[in-house]
Design a protein around this motif. Structure first.
Motif, PDB file in Angstrom:
ATOM      1  N   GLY A 156      -5.673   2.433  31.531  1.00 16.04           N
ATOM      2  CA  GLY A 156      -6.815   2.718  30.677  1.00 16.04           C
ATOM      3  C   GLY A 156      -6.576   3.344  29.316  1.00 16.04           C
ATOM      4  O   GLY A 156      -7.247   4.316  28.993  1.00 16.04           O
ATOM      5  N   PRO A 157      -5.693   2.863  28.465  1.00 13.10           N
ATOM      6  CA  PRO A 157      -4.715   1.782  28.637  1.00 13.10           C
ATOM      7  C   PRO A 157      -3.422   2.295  29.278  1.00 13.10           C
ATOM      8  O   PRO A 157      -3.235   3.493  29.449  1.00 13.10           O
ATOM      9  CB  PRO A 157      -4.454   1.326  27.202  1.00 13.10           C
ATOM     10  CG  PRO A 157      -4.586   2.592  26.410  1.00 13.10           C
ATOM     11  CD  PRO A 157      -5.689   3.390  27.067  1.00 13.10           C
ATOM     12  N   THR A 158      -2.546   1.353  29.601  1.00 10.65           N
ATOM     13  CA  THR A 158      -1.239   1.710  30.150  1.00 10.65           C
ATOM     14  C   THR A 158      -0.247   1.931  29.018  1.00 10.65           C
ATOM     15  O   THR A 158       0.059   0.992  28.274  1.00 10.65           O
ATOM     16  CB  THR A 158      -0.708   0.589  31.064  1.00 10.65           C
ATOM     17  OG1 THR A 158      -1.593   0.432  32.177  1.00 10.65           O
ATOM     18  CG2 THR A 158       0.684   0.928  31.580  1.00 10.65           C
ATOM     19  N   PRO A 159       0.255   3.162  28.842  1.00 11.37           N
ATOM     20  CA  PRO A 159       1.307   3.353  27.834  1.00 11.37           C
ATOM     21  C   PRO A 159       2.578   2.632  28.286  1.00 11.37           C
ATOM     22  O   PRO A 159       2.994   2.765  29.440  1.00 11.37           O
ATOM     23  CB  PRO A 159       1.518   4.873  27.817  1.00 11.37           C
ATOM     24  CG  PRO A 159       0.342   5.451  28.535  1.00 11.37           C
ATOM     25  CD  PRO A 159      -0.090   4.417  29.525  1.00 11.37           C
ATOM     26  N   VAL A 160       3.151   1.860  27.401  1.00 10.11           N
ATOM     27  CA  VAL A 160       4.386   1.154  27.728  1.00 10.11           C
ATOM     28  C   VAL A 160       5.456   1.506  26.709  1.00 10.11           C
ATOM     29  O   VAL A 160       5.168   1.682  25.522  1.00 10.11           O
ATOM     30  CB  VAL A 160       4.174  -0.383  27.778  1.00 10.11           C
ATOM     31  CG1 VAL A 160       3.238  -0.756  28.914  1.00 10.11           C
ATOM     32  CG2 VAL A 160       3.655  -0.918  26.459  1.00 10.11           C
ATOM     33  N   TYR A 161       6.681   1.630  27.199  1.00 12.06           N
ATOM     34  CA  TYR A 161       7.794   1.921  26.304  1.00 12.06           C
ATOM     35  C   TYR A 161       8.422   0.596  25.881  1.00 12.06           C
ATOM     36  O   TYR A 161       8.829  -0.203  26.724  1.00 12.06           O
ATOM     37  CB  TYR A 161       8.846   2.798  26.980  1.00 12.06           C
ATOM     38  CG  TYR A 161       9.829   3.373  25.996  1.00 12.06           C
ATOM     39  CD1 TYR A 161       9.558   4.569  25.334  1.00 12.06           C
ATOM     40  CD2 TYR A 161      11.020   2.721  25.703  1.00 12.06           C
ATOM     41  CE1 TYR A 161      10.446   5.095  24.416  1.00 12.06           C
ATOM     42  CE2 TYR A 161      11.917   3.234  24.779  1.00 12.06           C
ATOM     43  CZ  TYR A 161      11.629   4.433  24.139  1.00 12.06           C
ATOM     44  OH  TYR A 161      12.504   4.940  23.207  1.00 12.06           O
ATOM     45  N   PRO A 162       8.485   0.331  24.569  1.00 16.56           N
ATOM     46  CA  PRO A 162       8.924  -0.989  24.090  1.00 16.56           C
ATOM     47  C   PRO A 162      10.443  -1.082  23.940  1.00 16.56           C
ATOM     48  O   PRO A 162      11.034  -0.452  23.071  1.00 16.56           O
ATOM     49  CB  PRO A 162       8.251  -1.084  22.719  1.00 16.56           C
ATOM     50  CG  PRO A 162       8.184   0.350  22.253  1.00 16.56           C
ATOM     51  CD  PRO A 162       8.047   1.207  23.471  1.00 16.56           C
ATOM     52  N   HIS A 163      11.070  -1.873  24.773  1.00 12.60           N
ATOM     53  CA  HIS A 163      12.519  -2.091  24.691  1.00 12.60           C
ATOM     54  C   HIS A 163      12.797  -3.335  23.847  1.00 12.60           C
ATOM     55  O   HIS A 163      12.311  -4.421  24.158  1.00 12.60           O
ATOM     56  CB  HIS A 163      13.111  -2.283  26.082  1.00 12.60           C
ATOM     57  CG  HIS A 163      12.981  -1.090  26.966  1.00 12.60           C
ATOM     58  ND1 HIS A 163      13.855  -0.030  26.932  1.00 12.60           N
ATOM     59  CD2 HIS A 163      12.061  -0.783  27.928  1.00 12.60           C
ATOM     60  CE1 HIS A 163      13.488   0.873  27.823  1.00 12.60           C
ATOM     61  NE2 HIS A 163      12.402   0.446  28.433  1.00 12.60           N
ATOM     62  N   SER A 164      13.570  -3.160  22.798  1.00 10.83           N
ATOM     63  CA  SER A 164      13.989  -4.286  21.962  1.00 10.83           C
ATOM     64  C   SER A 164      15.504  -4.386  21.963  1.00 10.83           C
ATOM     65  O   SER A 164      16.203  -3.387  22.143  1.00 10.83           O
ATOM     66  CB  SER A 164      13.499  -4.104  20.524  1.00 10.83           C
ATOM     67  OG  SER A 164      12.105  -4.272  20.435  1.00 10.83           O
ATOM     68  N   LEU A 165      15.991  -5.596  21.795  1.00 10.00           N
ATOM     69  CA  LEU A 165      17.427  -5.824  21.645  1.00 10.00           C
ATOM     70  C   LEU A 165      17.747  -5.899  20.165  1.00 10.00           C
ATOM     71  O   LEU A 165      17.107  -6.655  19.426  1.00 10.00           O
ATOM     72  CB  LEU A 165      17.844  -7.124  22.335  1.00 10.00           C
ATOM     73  CG  LEU A 165      19.360  -7.377  22.342  1.00 10.00           C
ATOM     74  CD1 LEU A 165      20.049  -6.465  23.348  1.00 10.00           C
ATOM     75  CD2 LEU A 165      19.657  -8.839  22.657  1.00 10.00           C
TER      76      LEU A 165
END
Length: 311
Positions: free
Chosen positions: A263-272
């Motif tokens: 509500g919302p879902t915090p997401v950790y953004p993994h990038s290469l």
């Protein structure tokens, strides 16, 4: 120590004759004798006893032999580590238990023939320096820090958004919840001693706090994940954030709870990340593997900071 002399010593042991070792090494027998004699002077011992059948290692020669072989193996590994197309693919991950490590394990299962060196650098500055110098070939990061865009020679692709979960002990006020909204976390103490100011993960959590009015404490020394789990298990007033794909093991008596956040879902953004001129042939394979499946980011109902690149 002269590696050519060591190589010559091993060749004589394996062939049993100075003349045969010379032929194997494509040098003269006199050169073999000189190299062995020089090595004996360096070590202060005799390495061979001459016999009618050729040359046999002395007791000292037998003791030195396994170390000589290991010296040659180490030298070969050292040379291979910098030969284009032959050295292992070097990939930086943030830690050994996180999502990036899981992605690399999946890559290794899919491509077991590709040699890998997995390293752990501290922050994005260290990662960028390593990418630009060629010390590593790729790095998993949150892409950037606000106000500090990636250099023009660094490419990136976002490969995975990892949902955050709340980790609590059994006596925490929220421990019985099957899921929690971000709003429900307001007013609760979230302890994360691993946050270091100036890092990309500190920037992420700073924005999370500002966006949803949370309380994240980074006080106290960081003694690692085991100490963090012990403290959360024993302290009803504390909780912490963990990525959904972070691998954790704790004693059964801890009774820890991993609770999804919505509500919302915090997401950790993994990038290469990689340098655009990196020539390692396995780098293309790694990028293709990580981007082959369905998009792992940008799902509806998730949140990332505004500075996270959408690509």
């Amino acid at each position: 120590m002269d590696l050519e002399a060591v190589r010559t010593f091993v060749a004589v042991v394996d062939s049993g004759q100075f003349q045969k070792a010379a032929a194997d090494l494509s040098i003269t027998q006199q050169a073999v004798s000189k190299r062995v004699a020089a090595l004996e002077r360096d070590l202060g011992v005799r390495l061979f006893t001459r016999t009618p059948r050729g040359a046999e290692p002395t007791v000292d020669g037998q003791a030195f032999l396994p170390h000589a072989r290991e010296l040659l193996r180490v030298a070969e590994r050292a040379a291979a580590s910098v030969r284009t197309g032959r050295r292992p693919l070097r990939v930086d991950v943030i830690n050994s238990r996180g999502a990036a490590s899981g992605l690399m394990r999946g890559f290794h299962r899919a491509h077991p023939g590709i040699d890998l060196d997995v390293v752990m650098l501290f922050d994005i500055d260290a990662a960028l320096a390593a990418l630009r110098s060629g010390t590593v070939d790729a790095s998993f990061r949150a892409v950037a820090v606000p106000g500090r865009p990636l250099p023009d020679d660094i490419e990136s692709v976002r490969v995975l958004d990892e949902p955050l979960q709340l980790l609590t002990g059994p006596a925490h006020a929220l421990a019985g919840a099957r899921s929690l909204t971000v709003a429900q976390l307001a007013g609760h103490r979230i302890w994360m001693p691993g946050i270091v100011p100036g890092t990309e993960w500190a920037a992420y959590y700073d924005d999370l706090v500002a966006e949803f009015g949370l309380t994240i404490e980074a006080s106290g020394p960081n003694f690692g994940s085991d100490a963090l789990l012990d403290t959360v298990a024993d302290t009803p007033a504390l909780a912490t954030f963990m990525g959904e794909y972070t691998r954790l093991v704790w004693p059964a008596g801890h009774g820890l709870r991993r609770i999804p956040v919505t509500g919302p879902t915090p997401v950790y953004p993994h990038s290469l990340l990689w340098h655009r001129d990196n020539p390692h042939p396995a780098l293309t394979t790694l990028r293709a593997h990580l981007t082959a499946g369905p998009a792992g980011h940008g799902a509806a109902g998730t949140w990332v900071p505004d500075w996270v690149a959408p690509r």
